[in-house]
Design an enzyme around this catalytic site. Structure first.
Site, PDB file in Angstrom:
ATOM      1  N   HIS A 128       0.859  -1.188   0.000  1.00 50.56           N
ATOM      2  CA  HIS A 128       0.000   0.000   0.000  1.00 50.56           C
ATOM      3  C   HIS A 128       0.896   1.240   0.000  1.00 50.56           C
ATOM      4  CE1 HIS A 128      -2.866   3.004   1.286  1.00 50.56           C
ATOM      5  NE2 HIS A 128      -3.823   2.165   0.936  1.00 50.56           N
ATOM      6  N   GLU A 186      -4.160   2.225  -7.041  1.00 46.29           N
ATOM      7  CA  GLU A 186      -4.517   3.283  -6.100  1.00 46.29           C
ATOM      8  C   GLU A 186      -3.651   4.521  -6.327  1.00 46.29           C
ATOM      9  OE1 GLU A 186      -6.658   1.368  -2.518  1.00 46.29           O
ATOM     10  OE2 GLU A 186      -4.584   1.793  -2.000  1.00 46.29           O
TER      11      GLU A 186
HETATM   12  P1  PGA Z   1      -9.746   5.762   0.811  1.00 48.46           P
HETATM   13  O1  PGA Z   1      -8.483   4.792   0.894  1.00 48.46           O
HETATM   14  O2  PGA Z   1     -10.918   4.933   0.358  1.00 48.46           O
HETATM   15  O3  PGA Z   1      -9.928   6.280   2.225  1.00 48.46           O
HETATM   16  O4  PGA Z   1      -9.417   6.831  -0.159  1.00 48.46           O
HETATM   17  C1  PGA Z   1      -8.293   3.790  -0.053  1.00 48.46           C
HETATM   18  C2  PGA Z   1      -7.076   2.985   0.263  1.00 48.46           C
HETATM   19  O5  PGA Z   1      -6.044   3.575   0.636  1.00 48.46           O
HETATM   20  O6  PGA Z   1      -7.091   1.744   0.184  1.00 48.46           O
END
Ligand code: PGA
Length: 226
Positions: free
Chosen positions: A99, A148
């Site tokens: 992540h 992401e």
């Molecule tokens: P968010 O985070 O939905 O709060 O934008 C997504 C993630 O980091 O997996």
């Protein structure tokens, strides 16, 4: 199969974990007409809540699987603080790896992430490998990826579904082993369908909007008919 994956990050107290699953159960029991057969729902709590989460899911027979947010790159042994893939395998089926918050705040780099992926695959768990663009290198063992973009995480400014599905297509083209691409970044009950309904996106990884039981249930309902 479509995926709705909740990443709780560093949030919640024990009582709130209990409240979340109790709420989901209440909504699930009163709202059973939804067809959840082609939806894989996964909740990724902090490590310390995994035993409770597992107990609650089993007690209520919820259609929810569990995942972890991180894993040790090592096997069992003298590695203080490390939670291994084989320990996790008693609780979870999925493990989030790489992540952007782990990459940025914990300074995790490619070598370490590759080691983590290997450990997770050896333990027969599914790594959810997070990438920030279609240029991020993906270890060859990875089948499930979460796209992401950093600017979209926790900002209320999601990527457009059009752009996200383009990236998903490009990732699948460039990485023959990848068969599932999720989108993550400011997904909400209101916009979830627009991502999941696109051609190349197979589901979503949700942070902030996954913390409250009723909001999470709303997302489940909104994608249950796709
Ligand atoms: P968010 O985070 O939905 O709060 O934008 C997504 C993630 O980091 O997996």
């Amino acid at each position: 199969m479509k995926y709705l994956i909740a990443n709780w990050k560093s949030n919640k107290k024990l009582a709130e974990v209990e409240k979340f699953f109790t709420k989901i159960n209440k909504l699930y029991q009163s709202d059973k007409e939804y067809n959840l057969n082609s939806l894989e729902i996964v909740v990724c709590p902090p490590f310390v809540y995994l035993p409770l989460a597992k107990k609650m899911v089993e007690r209520y027979k919820l259609p929810i699987k569990l995942g972890a947010q991180d894993v040790s790159p090592f096997q069992e042994g003298a590695y203080t603080g490390g939670v291994t893939a084989s320990m996790l395998s008693e609780f979870v089926e999925y493990v989030i790896i790489g992540h952007s918050e782990r990459r940025n705040y914990f300074k995790e780099g490619r070598g370490l992430l590759v080691q983590k992926v290997k450990k997770v695959v050896e333990a027969k768990l599914t790594p959810i490998f997070c990438i920030q663009s279609d240029q991020t290198l993906i270890p060859k063992e990875v089948k499930m990826v979460a796209f992401e973009p950093v600017e979209a995480i926790g900002t209320g400014k999601p990527e457009t579904p059009e752009r996200a599905t383009q990236v998903a297509e490009s990732v699948k083209k460039q990485n023959q082993n990848v068969n599932t691409v999720l989108y993550g970044g400011s997904v909400t009950p209101d916009n979830i369908k627009s991502f999941v309904a696109t051609r190349h996106i197979d589901g979503v990884l949700v942070g902030g909007a996954s913390l409250e039981g009723d909001k999470f249930w709303e997302m489940i309902v909104n994608v249950s008919d796709i």
